[in-house]
Structures are given as C-alpha cells and as structure tokens.
Design an enzyme around this catalytic site. Structure first.
Site, short mmCIF file in Angstrom:
data_model
loop_
_atom_site.label_atom_id
_atom_site.label_comp_id
_atom_site.label_asym_id
_atom_site.label_seq_id
_atom_site.Cartn_x
_atom_site.Cartn_y
_atom_site.Cartn_z
N SER A 115 19.54 -18.39 4.61
CA SER A 115 19.22 -18.50 6.03
C SER A 115 19.19 -17.12 6.64
CB SER A 115 20.24 -19.37 6.76
OG SER A 115 21.50 -18.72 6.80
N LYS A 116 18.60 -17.04 7.81
CA LYS A 116 18.58 -15.77 8.52
C LYS A 116 20.00 -15.38 8.92
CE LYS A 116 14.04 -17.20 10.07
NZ LYS A 116 13.28 -17.90 11.13
#
Length: 299
Positions: free
Chosen positions: A231-232
């Site tokens: 994920s970011k």
C-alpha cells in the site's frame, strides 16, 4: 459469456503512485471487463485533499497508459462531482434517512468500534461540527462475491448507522463511490480484498436509494515481506517505468493466469490480448500472497 452491457472500473485515489498491488486491481478489473466485451472506466477518487499528493493523479493515468491499460471514455474526477453528492445527501435527508451526529471517535472506540445510534432522532445540525449518518433501514448481513461465494458481515457493522458526510466537511467514501458507480452504470466492481468489509455498507446504500446493486469480485492482496498488504501507506515501491511486459507477466502469474509462451518477443498489446482470451476467474487464488519479484516473471 459476453455481456454487451458490462461496465467495469478502476478507481484509484491520488495519494501516491501505483504499485504492484494497485496493478493487480487495475489489471484484474481490466481483464474482466475486456473478457466480457464490456467497457472499462477509470475514476480518480480525489475527494480527500489531506491525503492526496499533488500530481499523483496524472502520474497514475500515465502509469496505466504505460502498462497498456487504456480506458474507455473520459476519466471521472470525484472532485468535480460535489453537486451530485450533495443532491444524494439532500434526498436522504428529505426521506428521513440521515441525521447529525457529534459522537467522537474515542467514544465509539470505547463502545467496541461500532456506533450505537446515540444521536439518532436529531433533525437539526448542532452548533459544533457534526457528521451525517445514514439511518440504517436496510442492513446487509451477507453478499455473494463472484470469486469467493457468500461472505458474511459482522452483525454490528451491518446494523450500524454509518457516516455519509464527515464532520470535517468532506464526503464519505461509501457515499461517493455508490453515487459514482451508479452514475457510470457500473455492473461489476472488481477490486482488492481489503475492501470486502465496507461492501455491505455500499450495498445498503444502493438499497436505500432504490438502485440496482452491481456484482462484486474481490481479488487477493499482494503482501510485502512483513506480511502486510502492499500500500501507499506502507511505502510500497512505485511501478517501474521501464519495460512493462515483465511486470504484467508477474501480475498475471500472481493471479494464477495461464502463461503466455514467448511473451518476451511479443508487443505489450498482444500480451494483454492473449491475457483477455485466457482470462479465468476460477483460477484466481483466494488468499493474499507475497509480492512476486518482477525478475521471476514466467519465461
């Protein structure tokens, strides 16, 4: 079986560049739409400015084009859809389906994480900042996932009066995504398994509005070496900007799709065309898995 009316979509938030986990969601939704001879749309979900990175939205669009994932029609920007969200909120208010709530996050956490209806019945906005909640009249306790079969929701989540407009003045994700998917005529939502939980809230909103409910297909998540989803927020590396073919092949391998012999000598468009022809939802794994190294793409 082909469905001429099939509409799928990929809806990233511009909080950073696409990574391998994002590519799984984009590629899976793209292949499902193309295999149904349908339309594949792209929507930029830019309704949460504090989380957005300047320039990320246009970078995402360039990444999709670099990886051969060309969308149909115009990109829909949620930041330009505020009037539609306000109209939806007004309709819910007129139907007596929403109310103001001043309960804090800490109070709800003390209750076990789910709201107890404390402010239900409030019809006028309080003096202090307040959220708007849906008055839950159509709880959804389970739904059928195209890949996973029947999925059962937490009963407290299903029954909760959830937020549809945040106390900071921003539109809630669940409201915006339902309004936009209905507006765009989306018939099936293909996305990551991290979004399974809020699905029952979204289906509930469809039912409150009286709109047809799309199908749902939740793909397995790509994990990092610590077992957390890419994920970011977990600083997953952005998709590389070089030859996209090994990365596409790694994504296909992650989704357990058939190998494409001689892919090294094929143009990207041919690889994707064969991937569409070979696409098999039945072969997609259910469980999350560690990120496949691009160098280990099948040869």
């Amino acid at each position: 079986m082909a469905r001429q009316d099939y509409v799928g979509r990929f809806a990233p938030s511009p909080s950073g560049e696409l990574h391998f986990g994002s590519l799984i969601a984009a590629l899976g939704s793209y292949l499902q739409a193309r295999a149904h001879q349908g339309h594949w749309l792209v929507r930029i979900e830019d309704i949460d400015p504090p989380r957005e990175i300047p320039g990320a939205a246009h970078t995402i669009l360039r990444q999709l084009e670099h990886y051969g994932l060309h969308w149909d029609g115009d990109v829909l920007w949620q930041s330009r859809r505020h009037d539609a969200y306000r109209a939806a909120l007004d309709w819910l208010h007129q139907q007596g389906l929403s109310y103001w709530c001043t309960c804090t996050r800490s109070r709800i956490q003390q209750l076990g994480g789910f709201y107890d209806g404390h402010c239900r019945g409030r019809v006028t906005p309080p003096a202090e900042a307040a959220a708007l909640r849906l008055q839950q009249r159509h709880p959804v306790h389970h739904f059928t996932d195209v890949l996973r079969g029947t999925l059962v929701a937490d009963s407290a989540m299903a029954a909760e009066d959830f937020i549809i407009h945040r106390r900071d003045g921003l539109f809630a994700y669940n409201l915006a995504v339902v309004v936009d998917d209905h507006f765009q005529g989306v018939t099936e939502i293909v996305r990551g398994a991290d979004l399974i939980a809020p699905t029952v809230r979204q289906i509930s909103l469809y039912q409150h509005f009286g709109w047809p409910v799309p199908d749902y297909l939740h793909l397995p998540l790509a994990l990092n070496h610590d077992g957390n989803k890419l994920s970011k927020q977990n600083h997953a590396p952005a998709l590389p900007g070089g030859d996209p073919r090994p990365v596409i092949m790694a994504a296909l391998h992650f989704l357990h799709q058939p190998d494409i012999p001689g892919w090294q000598d094929l143009p990207l468009a041919h690889i994707l065309a064969q991937a569409v022809d070979n696409w098999s939802v039945a072969d997609i794994p259910l469980a999350a898995a560690h990120n496949t190294s691009f160098s280990n793409a099948p040869h």
